[in-house]
Design a protein around this motif. Structure first.
Motif, short mmCIF file in Angstrom:
data_model
loop_
_atom_site.label_atom_id
_atom_site.label_comp_id
_atom_site.label_asym_id
_atom_site.label_seq_id
_atom_site.Cartn_x
_atom_site.Cartn_y
_atom_site.Cartn_z
N ASP A 47 -55.05 -26.21 117.41
CA ASP A 47 -54.29 -26.85 116.22
C ASP A 47 -52.76 -26.85 116.64
N MET A 48 -52.18 -26.07 117.36
CA MET A 48 -50.64 -25.91 117.56
C MET A 48 -50.69 -27.03 118.86
N VAL A 49 -51.44 -27.44 119.43
CA VAL A 49 -51.30 -28.50 120.44
C VAL A 49 -51.25 -29.73 119.81
N SER A 50 -52.35 -30.07 118.93
CA SER A 50 -52.23 -31.15 118.11
C SER A 50 -51.13 -31.29 117.02
N ASP A 51 -50.40 -30.41 116.54
CA ASP A 51 -49.24 -30.14 116.11
C ASP A 51 -48.21 -30.58 116.62
N CYS A 52 -48.07 -30.29 117.92
CA CYS A 52 -47.01 -30.89 118.88
C CYS A 52 -47.19 -32.19 119.41
N GLY A 53 -48.13 -32.72 118.86
CA GLY A 53 -48.32 -34.31 119.37
C GLY A 53 -49.13 -34.24 120.95
N GLY A 54 -49.79 -32.97 121.18
CA GLY A 54 -50.34 -33.08 122.35
C GLY A 54 -52.17 -33.39 122.41
N GLU A 55 -52.54 -33.29 123.53
CA GLU A 55 -53.93 -33.33 123.76
C GLU A 55 -54.48 -32.30 124.40
#
Length: 120
Positions: A25-33
């Motif tokens: 979720d944190m990766v997604s929130d940072c715009g990451g994949e």
């Protein structure tokens, strides 16, 4: 050096399912994949060798096996490593003291700051 399109791909190595989901979720929130996530040492090592990513977040202790060999492979590829651990930076071997450390439990803000620090 990883190319620009791989910079936002983050390898996640975490053996606790709940923590892994939080990091995803944190990766997604940072715009990451997400690359992975990997919960087992051998799976993580294979991804470390073969996958395309720009940053790795590694749990230091994978069910009793330390993730240093995985970190060595990743750093050998010129990709930054962030350790996630309950031991803090003091728990790292000297040769990894230059790697950023996320002290568990960590916040979204701490995660984003660590990712931003290694991207620049």
């Amino acid at each position: 050096m990883p190319n620009r399109e791989h910079k936002h791909r983050i390898l996640v190595v975490e053996d606790e399912a709940i923590i892994s989901m939080l990091i995803e979720d944190m990766v997604s929130d940072c715009g990451g994949e997400i690359v992975g996530p990997a919960a087992k040492f051998d799976d993580a090592l294979a991804l470390a060798r073969e996958a395309e990513f720009g940053v790795a977040v590694l749990d230091l202790n994978l069910r009793g096996t330390l993730s240093y060999p995985i970190a060595e492979v990743i750093r050998g590829r010129g990709i930054p490593v962030i350790f996630a651990t309950g031991y803090g930076a003091d728990g790292l071997l000297d040769k990894f003291k230059d790697c950023p450390t996320l002290q568990k439990p960590f916040s979204q803000k701490d995660f984003a700051q660590a990712i931003d620090a290694v991207r620049h």
